[in-house]
Design a protein around this motif. Structure first.
Motif, PDB file in Angstrom:
ATOM      1  N   PRO B  72       3.307  -3.547  -4.306  1.00 30.92           N
ATOM      2  CA  PRO B  72       4.647  -3.886  -4.798  1.00 30.92           C
ATOM      3  C   PRO B  72       4.802  -3.856  -6.323  1.00 30.92           C
ATOM      4  CG  PRO B  72       4.030  -5.376  -3.037  1.00 30.92           C
ATOM      5  CD  PRO B  72       2.793  -4.587  -3.385  1.00 30.92           C
ATOM      6  N   LEU B  73       5.994  -3.452  -6.731  1.00 30.52           N
ATOM      7  CA  LEU B  73       6.408  -3.468  -8.139  1.00 30.52           C
ATOM      8  C   LEU B  73       6.492  -4.886  -8.680  1.00 30.52           C
ATOM      9  CD1 LEU B  73       7.855  -2.074 -10.627  1.00 30.52           C
ATOM     10  CD2 LEU B  73       9.990  -2.353  -9.358  1.00 30.52           C
ATOM     11  N   PHE B  74       6.824  -5.826  -7.791  1.00 30.26           N
ATOM     12  CA  PHE B  74       7.072  -7.207  -8.235  1.00 30.26           C
ATOM     13  C   PHE B  74       5.887  -8.119  -7.936  1.00 30.26           C
ATOM     14  CE2 PHE B  74      11.592  -5.957  -7.015  1.00 30.26           C
ATOM     15  CZ  PHE B  74      11.942  -5.634  -8.312  1.00 30.26           C
ATOM     16  N   ILE B  75       5.661  -9.056  -8.849  1.00 33.44           N
ATOM     17  CA  ILE B  75       4.600 -10.044  -8.664  1.00 33.44           C
ATOM     18  C   ILE B  75       5.224 -11.435  -8.749  1.00 33.44           C
ATOM     19  CG2 ILE B  75       2.405 -10.915  -9.553  1.00 33.44           C
ATOM     20  CD1 ILE B  75       1.933  -8.214 -10.832  1.00 33.44           C
ATOM     21  N   VAL B 121       7.894 -11.158 -11.526  1.00 32.93           N
ATOM     22  CA  VAL B 121       7.534 -10.423 -12.734  1.00 32.93           C
ATOM     23  C   VAL B 121       7.408  -8.945 -12.372  1.00 32.93           C
ATOM     24  CG1 VAL B 121       5.705 -10.090 -14.442  1.00 32.93           C
ATOM     25  CG2 VAL B 121       6.349 -12.410 -13.727  1.00 32.93           C
ATOM     26  N   VAL B 122       8.010  -8.064 -13.161  1.00 35.60           N
ATOM     27  CA  VAL B 122       7.792  -6.633 -12.961  1.00 35.60           C
ATOM     28  C   VAL B 122       6.362  -6.351 -13.424  1.00 35.60           C
ATOM     29  CG1 VAL B 122       8.552  -4.308 -13.533  1.00 35.60           C
ATOM     30  CG2 VAL B 122      10.225  -6.165 -13.367  1.00 35.60           C
TER      31      VAL B 122
END
Lengths: 525, 525
Positions: B72-75, B121-122
Motif C-alpha cells: 500500500p501507498l498509505f501507512i 502517511v503517504v
C-alpha cells in the motif's frame, strides 16, 4: 486438496461465488488485504501476472505511437474544481493530504502538522493535473497529436472494497491524448478501445463486447465513454476497460489551446483511456474453476512446471538430472502463440505480437508429490510435467493440462512434448477463449417484453443466490428514466450500447417507444 | 544552438553549474517542474531513460533471486511510530492524508471532509507497512530467505526541491528481505550494494565508491547503512544508492518471527535497499557537457539517430529511401555491449547482461538539418548519422559521435558502419566511464592535516563558486564530534568509509587520534 472433497477450492462457485473468488485468490497466492483499509498487497504470483499484462499492453501502446511519461501523484484541490462534472464525480472518494509533517502532540504521540495552504487530492485519475502540463506542451498544430500514457497508482476511497475489483488504491495505466480535431480524438478513442478488446481476447482469452456507455454511466466530464464488457461466471458483467472522448471539456478547463495552420487559436480535443489491476479480477472470474486459478498461457508467469517425483527406491539423482536437462531444453524455446482461428481475420488488430522465452519452473521443494501438483493446479499453470522413474526410463514426460482434469494426464515422448509444447499452449489458450465465448453466448438472450426482462432477472434458484441470469439484449428508447426504473426494480443497468449491434427496428422493452438498436442489460460489478 | 555562442547550453558548467544542470534537463526534454510544489513531471525522453534503468535493474534483481510485489501507498500513523528512530527520521517530511472525501463548504467551495480516525502517511519508504505483511508471511525457517522488491512512488516533503535530485515525489525501487541469521542479512546487504555498484559502473558508466555510512548518515532505524558515492562534475558527491542492514530492529517492531529447525522461536533479520530517479540526476551531472546531455549507450533510449539532409537540388525520395533501408538494417541488430576492460575481471559481478534490439530513430521532422542535429546532440544520443546526396551516391554514412566534437564527424562506408556500430557504442560507453574515472581520480586527494583539509575545501576561484575541490581521503577517529566540527566549519561530511580502503595506520585529521583507515570527505548533494 482436502481429500474428503472433490475440489481444491472450498466453497465451490455454486456454493458461494463471492467466497469462492476470495479462496481462489488465496489458494493461488495472488494477493491479500492489508492493514490499510481497502488497500491490497499484490503478492509475487499476482504481481508477475500484472507485469505480463503491462509488458503486452505497453508494447501495444508503443506500437500505436504512444510514449510513457510520469505526472504528480497529488492534484491541487483547485485543479479538480476546474471541471465541474469531473470533481462532482470523484468528490466522494478522494483521499486528501492536508499536512506535510508530523510532530509530537500534547500527549507525546505524533499528530499531523504543517497544514498546507491548499489541500492536495491523491489522484483518482489525472485529467486535471496532466491537462495543466499539456497546456504548456501544446502550442501549435505541429505539437499534435500528443499521445501519452502513464503507468501509475491511483486512489479512490471505496466503501465496499473487494480485492482486485474495487480497492481504494489500485495500479493502472491512463492514456491521455490531445488532437487538433474532434474526428482525430474520436478515432483515438475508438483505436484504444480496440486495443483493449484485442488484448482481452487474444491475451486474456476473455471475449468482450465493445460498446458505448449511456449518460448515467459516463466518465465524469466526458462527452462519450466506451467500454469493453465481459461476462463473469456468475453471469454478471465486468467493465474491463474504458476509453473516453472528452471533447473540449478538459481542454477548456485546462486551457489546452493551439494555433492551427492558418494561425487561428483553438481549443484542442482530448481523450483518456485506462485499464487497471481489475483485469486480474476479470481473468480469475472468467477462467478459474473449483480447483483454483486457470491462467491463459499468453499471460502465465510460468508456462510449464516440472515436478520431479522422488519416491523411495527411485534414482533421485538421475531423475533430477533428467528434469534439469528438460528444463534447459524448454527454456531455450520461445512462446509467441497464434490468435484463435475465430479471431485471426480481424484486420483492425494492432500489429503487436508478444514473443517471450518459454517460462519453465522446476519445483524441487521438499514436499510430497501430491502437495506440489495441487499447489500448481491452484496457481493455474497451464502445463505440469510429472517426472518419475518411469519417465526417466522411457525418456517420456507425464503431461497434465490445467484445462483438463488431473485424471486426464497423458504420457508423451520427451521429443514429442518439446516439439509440440507451443501448440499445446495455443490449444489451451484458444480452448479457454472458446469456452468463455460459448458461456457468454449461452447466457445472453434477446428479450422483447418487460415481463420477460423482469422474469429473466428474477432469481430462480434459491440455492445459488449469487448466480445470475446473464445478459439481456433488449431495445431501449434512449431515456434515462427507463434505465432508472430498471435499476431500481432489478438492480440491473445498461452495460453498453454495443458498437457492432445491427440497426434493427424495435420497441423499448419498458416504454414501448421506437428503438433502433438493442443494448446490453445486466447485473454488474 | 545560439550561433553567437560556442555552446548549446547557456550558462556553461563553469559559469553557473546549478543553472547549467537545469538547462541540460530542459534542452534534453527530460523533465520539468509541475504545479504541485516539489513534484516533477518526467517527460517521455526522461521516462524512457528510467524505463531502461528499470529493465536492467529488474533483470539483476531477478537474477539474484528477488521477486516483485506491491504494497500500500498509505501507512497508518501508528505503524510509523512502532520504530522510534525511524519515525523521528521521517517525521519532518511526511505528507499526511487526513480526510477521504470533499464536500461543499459554507461558501460553496469544496473542502476536505470525512475525517479519518487514524491519519495515513503517504509512504516515504515502506519498512513498516511491508514489515506488517512479512510478519504474516514468515512463520518458519523454511519461509526464509524472503527476497522481495517493489517498484513504486514515494513522497518525502522537500523544502528545497531540485529536479531528479530532491523531489517531494520520486520513483524508486525498494528491496525488502528477511533472513534467518545476521550473517545472511549482512551478505544480502553487501550483495545488493554490489548490484548497485555494478549497475552504476557497467550501465551508467559512473565510477562509484562502495562504503559504509557513519552513524550520523545512517538510515533511520538501520544497524548499518552502505552506499555507493559518485563524484559529479562540480566535484560534489552524490549518494546514488543505499543498502541497509536493519538487524532485528524492524523485525521487533513488526513482530517478524520464525521458528528455527529446532522449533525455537526467534526474531528474523531484515535488510532494505533502494535506488531512485535520482540516478538520472547523477547520470546528467557525470557525463553531460556544455552542449547538453550525453547518454551512455547501454541506457540510451535511442542508440542511433538518422538525419536525412533534404536540401534543395537533392534527390529527396532517394535519400529518404536510403535512410529507411538503413534504419531497417540497423534495427535488425542487437546491442549487448561488453564491460570495459578495466572492469571485466570483477568476479563478484551479477550474471546478468542486458541485450536489446538496436534502437534507431529516423528523424523526418520538417526542420532544418542544423536544428535537427543540435536537438539530438542536446538529447545525448550516442551516434548521429547525417545522410545527404553525397552519402546516397557513395553508399556511405556521415557519423557524428556524442562523445566527440561536431567537427570531428567522419565518413564511413555503410557496410563498415553496420559492421562496427556495436563496437563504436562500446567505445563510447567505455570512454565515458574511463573519463569519469580519471576525473574522480584527478580530484581525489589524500590529506593528512587539518590545515590541508580546510585549505582543500576553501573555495579558491571566485569566478566558479559552485565548482568544489573534490574528495579528500583522510583519517578519522570514528567520533561524531569530529564529523560535526567539520560539517559546521566546511559544510563537508564523511560520504562513506570505503569498503576497499586498505588498513593503514594514521592519525585523525582533526583530533590526531589513532585511525586505521581513511574515509571520504566531500561536499554532497
Amino acid at each position: 486438496m482436502n481429500r474428503a472433497r472433490k475440489t481444491a477450492i472450498s466453497p465451490t462457485r455454486d456454493e458461494d461465488y463471492t467466497e469462492w473468488y476470495q479462496q481462489v485468490i488465496r489458494a493461488a497466492d495472488l494477493a491479500e488485504t492489508s492493514a490499510v483499509r481497502g488497500c491490497m498487497v499484490i503478492k509475487p504470483w499476482g504481481y508477475s501476472l500484472w507485469e505480463n499484462i503491462q509488458r503486452v499492453l505497453d508494447g501495444m501502446f508503443k506500437a500505436t505511437g504512444h510514449q510513457n511519461a510520469y505526472f504528480p501523484l497529488f492534484i491541487p484541490l483547485s485543479f479538480m474544481q476546474k471541471e465541474a462534472e469531473h470533481v462532482e464525480g470523484f468528490a466522494k472518494e478522494c483521499a486528501v493530504v492536508t499536512h506535510h509533517r508530523l510532530e509530537a502532540g500534547p500527549d507525546g504521540r505524533l499528530v499531523p502538522s504543517g497544514e498546507l495552504t491548499e489541500p492536495l487530492v491523491v489522484r483518482p485519475t489525472s485529467e486535471t493535473i496532466i491537462g495543466a502540463t499539456f497546456a504548456k506542451w501544446v502550442q501549435s498544430y505541429r505539437d499534435l497529436p500528443l499521445l501519452i500514457n502513464q503507468w501509475a497508482n491511483v486512489v479512490r476511497w471505496e466503501m465496499r472494497p473487494r480485492i482486485f475489483l474495487r480497492t481504494a488504491e489500485f495500479l493502472w495505466q491512463e492514456g491521455h491524448t490531445v488532437h487538433a480535431t474532434a474526428e482525430d480524438a474520436q478515432q483515438e478513442t475508438a483505436r484504444m478501445l480496440g486495443v483493449y478488446a484485442d488484448f482481452a481476447e487474444r491475451y486474456m482469452a476473455i471475449p468482450v463486447i465493445k460498446g458505448e456507455k449511456t449518460l448515467s454511466e459516463r466518465f465524469p466530464g466526458a462527452v462519450s465513454t466506451y467500454s469493453i464488457e465481459a461476462m463473469m461466471q456468475d453471469r454478471k458483467a465486468l467493465q474491463a476497460g474504458t476509453s473516453h472522448f472528452l471533447g473540449q471539456n478538459f481542454a477548456r478547463s485546462s486551457e489546452i489551446r493551439f494555433s492551427d495552420p492558418s494561425g487561428q487559436d483553438a481549443y484542442a480535443w482530448t481523450t483518456s483511456w485506462g485499464v487497471s489491476t481489475r483485469l486480474i479480477g476479470g481473468l480469475i472470474m472468467t477462467h478459474s474453476d473449483d480447483n483454483g486459478l486457470i491462467l491463459p498461457p499468453k499471460l502465465a508467469p510460468r508456462h510449464v512446471v516440472i515436478l520431479p517425483l522422488l519416491r523411495k527406491n527411485t534414482n533421485r539423482a538421475a531423475i533430477l538430472a533428467y528434469c534439469e536437462s528438460l528444463a534447459q531444453e524448454l527454456r531455450a524455446l520461445r512462446y509467441k502463440g497464434n490468435p484463435p482461428d475465430s479471431l485471426s481475420e480481424d484486420e483492425t488488430r494492432i500489429p503487436f505480437d508478444d514473443d517471450q522465452p518459454l517460462q519453465v519452473e522446476l519445483d524441487v521443494r521438499d514436499a510430497s508429490g501430491g502437495e506440489k501438483v495441487w499447489s500448481w493446479i491452484k496457481k493455474g499453470v497451464p502445463i505440469r510435467l510429472e517426472i518419475g522413474q518411469r519417465e526417466l526410463e522411457g525418456n517420456t514426460v507425464f503431461v497434465g493440462r490445467r484445462d483438463r482434469q488431473q485424471s486426464e494426464r497423458v504420457s508423451q515422448s520427451r521429443a514429442e512434448f518439446v516439439a509440440t509444447v507451443s501448440a499445446q499452449l495455443d490449444d489451451i489458450q484458444h480452448g479457454l477463449f472458446d469456452r468463455a465465448r460459448r458461456f457468454c453466448d449461452q447466457h445472453t438472450q434477446r428479450i422483447d417484453s418487460k415481463a420477460d426482462l423482469y422474469d429473466f432477472f428474477t432469481p430462480k434458484n434459491r440455492d445459488k443466490p449469487e448466480i445470475h441470469a446473464g445478459f439481456a439484449l433488449s431495445h431501449w428508447n434512449g431515456q434515462p428514466d427507463v434505465e432508472e426504473t430498471i435499476k431500481n426494480d432489478l438492480n440491473v443497468t445498461i452495460r453498453c450500447i454495443p458498437l457492432d449491434a445491427p440497426e434493427e427496428e424495435g420497441s423499448c422493452v419498458l416504454s414501448g417507444q421506437a428503438s433502433k438498436r438493442r443494448v446490453v442489460f445486466a447485473k454488474s460489478y
